[in-house]
Write an enzyme that holds these catalytic residues in place. Sequence first.
Site, mmCIF file in Angstrom:
data_model
loop_
_atom_site.group_PDB
_atom_site.id
_atom_site.type_symbol
_atom_site.label_atom_id
_atom_site.label_comp_id
_atom_site.label_asym_id
_atom_site.label_seq_id
_atom_site.Cartn_x
_atom_site.Cartn_y
_atom_site.Cartn_z
ATOM 1 N N GLY A 13 0.802 -1.221 0.000
ATOM 2 C CA GLY A 13 0.000 0.000 0.000
ATOM 3 C C GLY A 13 0.837 1.274 0.000
ATOM 4 O O GLY A 13 1.884 1.361 -0.651
ATOM 5 N N ILE A 14 0.362 2.264 0.731
ATOM 6 C CA ILE A 14 1.017 3.568 0.770
ATOM 7 C C ILE A 14 2.424 3.440 1.354
ATOM 8 O O ILE A 14 3.372 4.066 0.868
ATOM 9 C CB ILE A 14 0.165 4.554 1.611
ATOM 10 C CG1 ILE A 14 -1.180 4.821 0.921
ATOM 11 C CG2 ILE A 14 0.916 5.861 1.844
ATOM 12 C CD1 ILE A 14 -2.188 5.585 1.774
ATOM 13 N N ASP A 48 4.794 -5.990 14.957
ATOM 14 C CA ASP A 48 3.416 -5.545 15.178
ATOM 15 C C ASP A 48 3.511 -4.338 16.099
ATOM 16 O O ASP A 48 4.024 -4.460 17.226
ATOM 17 C CB ASP A 48 2.613 -6.685 15.823
ATOM 18 C CG ASP A 48 1.134 -6.334 15.939
ATOM 19 O OD1 ASP A 48 0.818 -5.162 16.227
ATOM 20 O OD2 ASP A 48 0.307 -7.240 15.742
ATOM 21 N N GLY A 77 -1.379 1.204 9.867
ATOM 22 C CA GLY A 77 -2.687 1.612 10.371
ATOM 23 C C GLY A 77 -3.775 0.660 9.920
ATOM 24 O O GLY A 77 -3.609 -0.085 8.958
ATOM 25 N N TYR A 140 -11.405 5.497 14.019
ATOM 26 C CA TYR A 140 -10.309 5.786 13.083
ATOM 27 C C TYR A 140 -10.003 7.289 13.071
ATOM 28 O O TYR A 140 -8.843 7.704 13.179
ATOM 29 C CB TYR A 140 -10.729 5.307 11.694
ATOM 30 C CG TYR A 140 -9.713 5.508 10.599
ATOM 31 C CD1 TYR A 140 -8.582 4.697 10.516
ATOM 32 C CD2 TYR A 140 -9.889 6.500 9.639
ATOM 33 C CE1 TYR A 140 -7.653 4.871 9.486
ATOM 34 C CE2 TYR A 140 -8.969 6.677 8.607
ATOM 35 C CZ TYR A 140 -7.854 5.858 8.543
ATOM 36 O OH TYR A 140 -6.941 6.032 7.529
HETATM 37 P P1 NDP Z 1 -3.168 -1.083 3.805
HETATM 38 O O1 NDP Z 1 -4.315 -1.730 4.492
HETATM 39 O O2 NDP Z 1 -2.939 -1.327 2.349
HETATM 40 O O3 NDP Z 1 -1.810 -1.385 4.593
HETATM 41 C C1 NDP Z 1 -1.757 -1.215 5.975
HETATM 42 C C2 NDP Z 1 -0.345 -1.441 6.429
HETATM 43 O O4 NDP Z 1 -0.301 -1.253 7.858
HETATM 44 C C3 NDP Z 1 0.140 -2.855 6.141
HETATM 45 O O5 NDP Z 1 1.497 -2.810 5.855
HETATM 46 C C4 NDP Z 1 -0.097 -3.545 7.476
HETATM 47 O O6 NDP Z 1 0.757 -4.655 7.700
HETATM 48 C C5 NDP Z 1 0.261 -2.426 8.425
HETATM 49 N N1 NDP Z 1 -0.282 -2.650 9.762
HETATM 50 C C6 NDP Z 1 -1.570 -2.653 10.143
HETATM 51 N N2 NDP Z 1 -1.659 -2.895 11.462
HETATM 52 C C7 NDP Z 1 -0.411 -3.067 11.916
HETATM 53 C C8 NDP Z 1 0.160 -3.363 13.170
HETATM 54 N N3 NDP Z 1 -0.594 -3.543 14.262
HETATM 55 N N4 NDP Z 1 1.499 -3.444 13.272
HETATM 56 C C9 NDP Z 1 2.278 -3.275 12.191
HETATM 57 N N5 NDP Z 1 1.809 -3.023 10.964
HETATM 58 C C10 NDP Z 1 0.484 -2.918 10.830
HETATM 59 O O7 NDP Z 1 -3.375 0.474 4.078
HETATM 60 P P2 NDP Z 1 -2.912 1.775 3.291
HETATM 61 O O8 NDP Z 1 -1.632 1.544 2.615
HETATM 62 O O9 NDP Z 1 -4.076 2.278 2.532
HETATM 63 O O10 NDP Z 1 -2.719 2.763 4.532
HETATM 64 C C11 NDP Z 1 -1.453 3.132 5.051
HETATM 65 C C12 NDP Z 1 -1.673 4.275 6.024
HETATM 66 O O11 NDP Z 1 -2.294 5.360 5.337
HETATM 67 C C13 NDP Z 1 -2.598 3.914 7.182
HETATM 68 O O12 NDP Z 1 -2.157 4.526 8.357
HETATM 69 C C14 NDP Z 1 -3.926 4.519 6.738
HETATM 70 O O13 NDP Z 1 -4.738 4.816 7.835
HETATM 71 C C15 NDP Z 1 -3.452 5.764 6.018
HETATM 72 N N6 NDP Z 1 -4.410 6.313 5.082
HETATM 73 C C16 NDP Z 1 -4.899 5.559 4.028
HETATM 74 C C17 NDP Z 1 -5.807 6.135 3.158
HETATM 75 C C18 NDP Z 1 -6.371 5.385 1.999
HETATM 76 O O14 NDP Z 1 -7.280 5.933 1.340
HETATM 77 N N7 NDP Z 1 -5.921 4.194 1.676
HETATM 78 C C19 NDP Z 1 -6.276 7.510 3.328
HETATM 79 C C20 NDP Z 1 -5.698 8.200 4.454
HETATM 80 C C21 NDP Z 1 -4.803 7.614 5.279
HETATM 81 P P3 NDP Z 1 0.334 -6.152 7.247
HETATM 82 O O15 NDP Z 1 0.659 -6.261 5.778
HETATM 83 O O16 NDP Z 1 1.192 -6.997 8.101
HETATM 84 O O17 NDP Z 1 -1.123 -6.270 7.530
#
Ligand code: NDP
Length: 234
Positions: A13-14, A48, A77, A140
Site C-alpha cells: 500500500g502507501i 506488530d 494503520g 479511526y
Molecule cells: P493497507 O491496508 O494497504 O496497509 C496497511 C499497512 O499497515 C500494512 O502494511 C499492514 O501490515 C500495516 N499494519 C496494520 N496494522 C499493523 C500493526 N498492528 N502493526 C504493524 N503493521 C500494521 O493500508 P494503506 O496503505 O491504505 O494505509 C497506510 C496508512 O495510510 C494507514 O495509516 C492509513 O490509515 C493511512 N491512510 C490511508 C488512506 C487510503 O485511502 N488508503 C487515506 C488516508 C490515510 P500487514 O501487511 O502486516 O497487515
Amino acid sequence: MTRSVLVTGGNRGIGLAIAQAFQAAGDNVAVTHRGSGAPDGMLGVRCDVTDPDQVAAAFDEVEAAHGRVEVVVANAGITDDGLLLRMGEQQFQRVVDANLTGAYRVAKRAASSMLRNRKGRMIFISSTVALSGAPGQANYAASKAGLIGFARSLARELGSRGITSNVVTPGFVATDMTEELSEERKQQILDQVPLGRYAEPDEVAGAVRWLASESAGYVTGAVIPVDGGVGMGH
Ligand code: NDP
C-alpha cells in the site's frame, strides 16, 4: 547522503510506495511487516506496532544493519468501521492502539536514536478524516486526529535537537484498505474530491519524501494534505 529510513507497514500500500521512493533516492530503507516479508532490496523486520517489545526489537535489528534511524515514517494503520451505537469498546481501542499508540511506541524508540544524532525526521501518516470526521469511523478519525496533537507536541519537545515532526493527511488512496468500501461509498467520496480522482500512493510518498528532505528543514508541526482538495477549509 544515504540515510537510515524506517517505514512501518512498508510492505504494501502507501507504506510500500513511501519505502520505494526513499530507496529510489538511494537511502537504506527498512520496512516492518507482520509476516509477509519485505519487497526485493529492502530490509524487512517483523513488527506488530501494538507490541512494544516487537517495536524495540525491530529498531535494534534495523540499527544493527543500517545504523541509527534518521527518518521514521509511522504509516502502519487499520480501520474497523461501525456506527457509534454498534461500536464496541474493544473495536474502538483496537484501532486507537494500532494507529495512535502504535505511533507513540515507534516515535519514542526513534527519538532515543535521533536525540543521540541531534537530528531526525518523524513523519506521521494521518488522514483527511482526522479533520473532517467520517460517519462510521469515529475510532479511526479519533486515532488520526490524535496523531496531529501527538506530532505537534513532539515538534515542540524535540525541535531544539534538530528533529522535525510532521503529519501527512492523505485523502482517498486506492489500496487494500479502501478496496473493502462499497462502490456506492467510493462514489460518494469521489463526488467530494475537487480533483475528481483518487490519489496514487506515489503522490503521498512525494510529500513524505519532501518532508524528509533538506529543503523541508524548517518545516515542523505541519499538517500537509495530499487529498485532491477534499479537506479544504478544515
Ligand atoms: P493497507 O491496508 O494497504 O496497509 C496497511 C499497512 O499497515 C500494512 O502494511 C499492514 O501490515 C500495516 N499494519 C496494520 N496494522 C499493523 C500493526 N498492528 N502493526 C504493524 N503493521 C500494521 O493500508 P494503506 O496503505 O491504505 O494505509 C497506510 C496508512 O495510510 C494507514 O495509516 C492509513 O490509515 C493511512 N491512510 C490511508 C488512506 C487510503 O485511502 N488508503 C487515506 C488516508 C490515510 P500487514 O501487511 O502486516 O497487515
